[in-house]
Design an enzyme around this catalytic site. Structure first.
Site, mmCIF file in Angstrom:
data_model
loop_
_atom_site.group_PDB
_atom_site.id
_atom_site.type_symbol
_atom_site.label_atom_id
_atom_site.label_comp_id
_atom_site.label_asym_id
_atom_site.label_seq_id
_atom_site.Cartn_x
_atom_site.Cartn_y
_atom_site.Cartn_z
ATOM 1 N N HIS A 183 -5.834 -26.696 -22.756
ATOM 2 C CA HIS A 183 -6.626 -25.473 -22.678
ATOM 3 C C HIS A 183 -8.000 -25.759 -22.071
ATOM 4 O O HIS A 183 -8.725 -26.627 -22.570
ATOM 5 C CB HIS A 183 -6.810 -24.859 -24.071
ATOM 6 N N ASP B 273 -10.743 -23.996 -22.166
ATOM 7 C CA ASP B 273 -11.853 -23.725 -23.084
ATOM 8 C C ASP B 273 -11.803 -24.621 -24.320
ATOM 9 O O ASP B 273 -12.674 -24.522 -25.189
ATOM 10 C CB ASP B 273 -11.863 -22.248 -23.504
ATOM 11 N N HIS C 133 3.572 -20.068 -26.456
ATOM 12 C CA HIS C 133 3.213 -20.753 -27.694
ATOM 13 C C HIS C 133 4.150 -20.262 -28.794
ATOM 14 O O HIS C 133 4.141 -19.077 -29.140
ATOM 15 C CB HIS C 133 1.771 -20.397 -28.097
ATOM 16 N N GLU D 243 4.520 -23.286 -33.646
ATOM 17 C CA GLU D 243 3.380 -24.140 -33.976
ATOM 18 C C GLU D 243 2.973 -23.853 -35.421
ATOM 19 O O GLU D 243 3.160 -24.663 -36.320
ATOM 20 C CB GLU D 243 2.214 -23.879 -33.016
ATOM 21 N N ASP E 81 -3.524 -30.551 -25.710
ATOM 22 C CA ASP E 81 -3.876 -29.246 -26.276
ATOM 23 C C ASP E 81 -5.351 -28.937 -26.031
ATOM 24 O O ASP E 81 -5.684 -28.189 -25.121
ATOM 25 C CB ASP E 81 -3.527 -29.164 -27.769
#
Length: 360
Positions: free
Chosen positions: A19, A21, A206, A209, A298
């Protein structure tokens, strides 16, 4: 003898789940906050901030794990900030010998100060492109492509899917949904996934998880996901038998039979409570059962990690050697959303030759 961190760093790597951000340099967060007037950081001291992000990530809950993103997103509200973060992302990945990466982000989170979605994507793609040129000039060539993500709690997924298609020939190679899983099933965004399929485009979801098997089932049976983001809870459908063998349920079987890639993020999964520890992470069981497992970061800032560190954790926990790491890397490259000939070129011209040198 176990592979060392320095040895693992030399290996070429392919990264599918990272990711934007979640991967800023702590110093960049502080500098962008100073430049933009963002005043909500818990501290302006770089070392303290790095520690704060790391501590917050070890929450045992996906919802709490996601809370610090308010600060990284908060300082990424201008085209200059987005460009810089994307540029530095490529630099950092290339320095870790990542030769191919797909980095994802949610454009809808970066329009608070007046940017429009297309400007956001343009800035990030420009940062990636210039970062690639700089990395190549430094002798660390890396190919970085973009996945645009829709937030699963929001109602803009069709709009973001259309954005992915608009930029499909300019560096965006796919689509994703992210955010808290519980209460926001993949089928809530079925329209977006159907739009992607109708345009012969690729997407990952996603799933599995923080939420269990139903999320994975929906992602593949109803939405048609090409890959699963995390997918760690697929082990809920795998039964250990007294003789040491395993019995796969119907969902686990279809994931393995169709070679649906699992974008596994070991450190992140431990921090969110999806796995109790690296040693207890289902990665090894899934790898031995020949699921298409891949190794991913991640969120490099929140999890204080790199691809080298993720691989090293797995080597320490499961005794992997070069052959295993090469397999996981080729798994990832096979599963990338770029055209087949480009995937093959990276495997045959970069990954295999460089591993041949390492293996000796």
């Amino acid at each position: 003898m176990s592979l060392t961190l320095d040895q693992i760093k030399q290996a070429p790597k392919a990264l599918l789940h990272d990711h934007l951000d979640g991967g800023l340099r702590p110093a960049t967060v502080v500098e962008l906050a100073e430049q933009s007037g963002y005043g909500d950081l818990p501290t302006m001291d770089v070392s303290e901030l790095a520690m704060w992000f790391r501590t917050q990530a070890h929450s045992g809950s996906l919802v709490r794990y996601l809370e610090p993103f308010a600060h990284t997103v908060g300082v990424m509200q201008t085209t200059d900030a987005l460009y810089r973060v994307a540029y530095e992302c490529v630099e950092d990945l290339a320095a870790d010998n990542v030769v191919y990466a797909e980095v994802r982000f949610a454009p809808e989170l970066h329009i608070t100060d007046g940017l429009v979605l297309d400007e956001v994507v343009d800035a990030v793609l420009a940062g990636f492109a210039d970062g690639e040129k700089a990395a190549a000039a430094a002798g660390q060539a890396a190919t970085v492509r973009c996945l645009v993500t829709a937030m699963r709690h929001a109602a803009r997924s069709r709009e973001i899917a259309e954005l992915a298609i608009r930029f499909r020939d300019r560096g965006v190679v796919g689509f994703d949904i992210a955010g808290a899983e519980a209460g926001y099933p993949p089928t809530r965004h079925l329209d977006a996934f159907e739009y992607m399929r109708g345009n012969n485009a690729r997407f990952t979801i996603h799933a599995g998880e923080a939420f269990g098997l139903p999320s994975i089932h929906e992602a593949i049976a109803y939405c048609g996901a090409d890959r699963l983001g995390h997918g760690v809870r697929i082990v809920d459908d795998i039964e250990a038998l007294p003789d040491g063998a395993f019995r796969l349920g119907r969902v686990a079987n279809i994931v393995r039979d169709k070679r649906i890639p699992l974008e596994m993020c070991p450190s992140s999964n431990v921090q969110t409570g999806a796995a109790a520890s690296i040693a207890e992470h289902p990665f090894d069981r899934l790898a031995r059962l020949r699921f298409r497992v891949t190794v991913n970061t991640d969120n490099r800032l929140m999890s204080d990690t790199t691809m080298t560190q993720e691989m090293a954790h797995l080597v320490d926990a499961f005794g992997y050697g070069w052959t295993d790491l090469q397999r996981f890397t080729i798994n990832a490259m096979k599963s990338a959303f770029i055209p087949f000939d480009e995937r093959l070129a990276i495997i045959d011209d970069i990954i295999k030759p460089r591993y041949a040198v390492l293996v000796g």
